[in-house]
Design a protein around this motif. Sequence first.
Motif, PDB file in Angstrom:
ATOM      1  N   MET A 188      14.752  41.765  59.239  1.00  0.00           N
ATOM      2  CA  MET A 188      16.090  41.780  58.720  1.00  0.00           C
ATOM      3  C   MET A 188      16.366  40.517  58.032  1.00  0.00           C
ATOM      4  N   VAL A 189      16.971  40.546  57.000  1.00  0.00           N
ATOM      5  CA  VAL A 189      17.552  39.360  56.189  1.00  0.00           C
ATOM      6  C   VAL A 189      19.215  39.238  56.563  1.00  0.00           C
ATOM      7  N   VAL A 190      19.541  38.174  57.020  1.00  0.00           N
ATOM      8  CA  VAL A 190      20.965  37.711  57.124  1.00  0.00           C
ATOM      9  C   VAL A 190      21.488  36.956  56.373  1.00  0.00           C
ATOM     10  N   ILE A 191      22.477  37.160  55.663  1.00  0.00           N
ATOM     11  CA  ILE A 191      23.008  36.263  54.662  1.00  0.00           C
ATOM     12  C   ILE A 191      24.550  36.031  54.751  1.00  0.00           C
ATOM     13  N   HIS A 192      25.100  34.879  55.074  1.00  0.00           N
ATOM     14  CA  HIS A 192      26.616  34.629  55.269  1.00  0.00           C
ATOM     15  C   HIS A 192      27.323  33.845  54.396  1.00  0.00           C
ATOM     16  N   MET A 193      28.128  34.298  53.453  1.00  0.00           N
ATOM     17  CA  MET A 193      28.914  33.438  52.629  1.00  0.00           C
ATOM     18  C   MET A 193      30.405  33.249  53.035  1.00  0.00           C
ATOM     19  N   SER A 194      30.949  32.196  52.486  1.00  0.00           N
ATOM     20  CA  SER A 194      32.474  32.245  52.702  1.00  0.00           C
ATOM     21  C   SER A 194      33.120  31.294  51.662  1.00  0.00           C
ATOM     22  N   LYS A 195      34.292  31.870  51.411  1.00  0.00           N
ATOM     23  CA  LYS A 195      34.972  31.013  50.480  1.00  0.00           C
ATOM     24  C   LYS A 195      36.576  31.185  50.539  1.00  0.00           C
ATOM     25  N   GLU A 196      37.362  30.015  50.529  1.00  0.00           N
ATOM     26  CA  GLU A 196      38.607  30.059  50.506  1.00  0.00           C
ATOM     27  C   GLU A 196      39.285  30.141  49.299  1.00  0.00           C
ATOM     28  N   ILE A 197      40.215  31.018  49.063  1.00  0.00           N
ATOM     29  CA  ILE A 197      40.928  31.271  47.797  1.00  0.00           C
ATOM     30  C   ILE A 197      42.408  31.204  47.853  1.00  0.00           C
ATOM     31  N   GLU A 198      42.717  30.504  46.703  1.00  0.00           N
ATOM     32  CA  GLU A 198      44.227  30.317  46.872  1.00  0.00           C
ATOM     33  C   GLU A 198      45.041  31.439  46.156  1.00  0.00           C
ATOM     34  N   ALA A 199      45.169  32.380  47.036  1.00  0.00           N
ATOM     35  CA  ALA A 199      45.821  33.445  46.716  1.00  0.00           C
ATOM     36  C   ALA A 199      46.094  34.199  48.202  1.00  0.00           C
ATOM     37  N   SER A 200      47.196  35.267  48.097  1.00  0.00           N
ATOM     38  CA  SER A 200      47.396  35.988  49.168  1.00  0.00           C
ATOM     39  C   SER A 200      46.525  36.890  49.741  1.00  0.00           C
ATOM     40  N   VAL A 201      46.592  37.420  51.120  1.00  0.00           N
ATOM     41  CA  VAL A 201      45.891  38.286  51.319  1.00  0.00           C
ATOM     42  C   VAL A 201      45.940  39.682  50.628  1.00  0.00           C
ATOM     43  N   GLU A 202      47.117  40.146  50.018  1.00  0.00           N
ATOM     44  CA  GLU A 202      47.613  41.277  49.348  1.00  0.00           C
ATOM     45  C   GLU A 202      46.811  41.104  47.967  1.00  0.00           C
ATOM     46  N   ARG A 203      46.515  40.049  47.300  1.00  0.00           N
ATOM     47  CA  ARG A 203      46.205  39.958  46.260  1.00  0.00           C
ATOM     48  C   ARG A 203      44.537  39.943  46.225  1.00  0.00           C
ATOM     49  N   VAL A 204      43.874  39.478  47.107  1.00  0.00           N
ATOM     50  CA  VAL A 204      42.438  39.506  47.384  1.00  0.00           C
ATOM     51  C   VAL A 204      42.116  40.792  47.813  1.00  0.00           C
ATOM     52  N   TRP A 205      43.024  41.490  48.610  1.00  0.00           N
ATOM     53  CA  TRP A 205      42.763  42.785  48.996  1.00  0.00           C
ATOM     54  C   TRP A 205      42.665  43.706  47.738  1.00  0.00           C
ATOM     55  N   ASP A 206      43.628  43.412  46.765  1.00  0.00           N
ATOM     56  CA  ASP A 206      43.515  44.447  45.761  1.00  0.00           C
ATOM     57  C   ASP A 206      42.412  44.522  44.745  1.00  0.00           C
ATOM     58  N   ILE A 207      41.773  43.289  44.965  1.00  0.00           N
ATOM     59  CA  ILE A 207      40.482  43.230  44.193  1.00  0.00           C
ATOM     60  C   ILE A 207      39.145  43.815  45.043  1.00  0.00           C
ATOM     61  N   VAL A 208      39.149  43.237  46.254  1.00  0.00           N
ATOM     62  CA  VAL A 208      37.882  43.441  46.978  1.00  0.00           C
ATOM     63  C   VAL A 208      37.939  44.969  47.552  1.00  0.00           C
ATOM     64  N   SER A 209      38.969  45.619  47.534  1.00  0.00           N
ATOM     65  CA  SER A 209      39.100  47.010  48.010  1.00  0.00           C
ATOM     66  C   SER A 209      38.988  47.897  46.927  1.00  0.00           C
ATOM     67  N   ASP A 210      38.927  47.455  45.534  1.00  0.00           N
ATOM     68  CA  ASP A 210      38.847  48.446  44.328  1.00  0.00           C
ATOM     69  C   ASP A 210      37.263  48.288  44.114  1.00  0.00           C
ATOM     70  N   VAL A 211      36.653  49.238  44.924  1.00  0.00           N
ATOM     71  CA  VAL A 211      35.148  49.285  44.924  1.00  0.00           C
ATOM     72  C   VAL A 211      34.355  49.761  43.704  1.00  0.00           C
ATOM     73  N   ASP A 212      35.267  50.503  42.929  1.00  0.00           N
ATOM     74  CA  ASP A 212      34.847  50.843  41.494  1.00  0.00           C
ATOM     75  C   ASP A 212      34.605  49.673  40.526  1.00  0.00           C
ATOM     76  N   ARG A 213      35.330  48.510  40.835  1.00  0.00           N
ATOM     77  CA  ARG A 213      35.210  47.339  40.023  1.00  0.00           C
ATOM     78  C   ARG A 213      33.920  46.490  40.612  1.00  0.00           C
ATOM     79  N   GLU A 214      33.300  46.919  41.574  1.00  0.00           N
ATOM     80  CA  GLU A 214      32.227  46.089  42.015  1.00  0.00           C
ATOM     81  C   GLU A 214      31.429  45.410  40.934  1.00  0.00           C
ATOM     82  N   PRO A 215      30.951  46.098  40.062  1.00  0.00           N
ATOM     83  CA  PRO A 215      30.063  45.425  39.092  1.00  0.00           C
ATOM     84  C   PRO A 215      30.690  44.427  38.279  1.00  0.00           C
ATOM     85  N   GLU A 216      31.907  44.299  38.237  1.00  0.00           N
ATOM     86  CA  GLU A 216      32.648  43.121  37.391  1.00  0.00           C
ATOM     87  C   GLU A 216      32.230  41.949  38.187  1.00  0.00           C
TER      88      GLU A 216
END
Length: 136
Positions: A1-29
């Motif tokens: 198994m290959v384990v990869i971990h990445m982390s980033k702090e983003i200057e935005a609210s949880v709600e704003r980030v959630w709107d982006i990452v939860s829109d899984v149809d936009r993943e290729p973007e």
Amino acid sequence: MVVIHMSKEIEASVERVWDIVSDVDREPEFWHGTKSVKKINKKEGKVIEREVVIAFKNSVCGEIVTLDPKKSVKKKITDGAVKGTKDIIITAIADNKTRVDVQWDIKLKGFFGIIKKHISEGSEDALERISKAAQS
């Protein structure tokens, strides 16, 4: 198994980030290693079954995606050249600051093991694109 971990702090609210990452149809973007997604069906609640075409030789992978609102997007990769999990966890660290963690735990068939570097770089680039989108 290959384990990869990445982390980033983003200057935005949880709600704003959630709107982006939860829109899984936009993943290729954001995740350029993902060429296209096709929903097969939506199961109970926040579970989605889908097919994903990845950049390497246009391979098709089966996925089951589970959305936990404002907390995580968990993907179980069930079929194809890659098998395992990819979890995106979001955590509020201040009023307008959110940490996004990406954890891959995957098995790559054949010589796919050499693409670990590309997955790591792709994840880092995706987090940067998500950050820019969240701040716009």
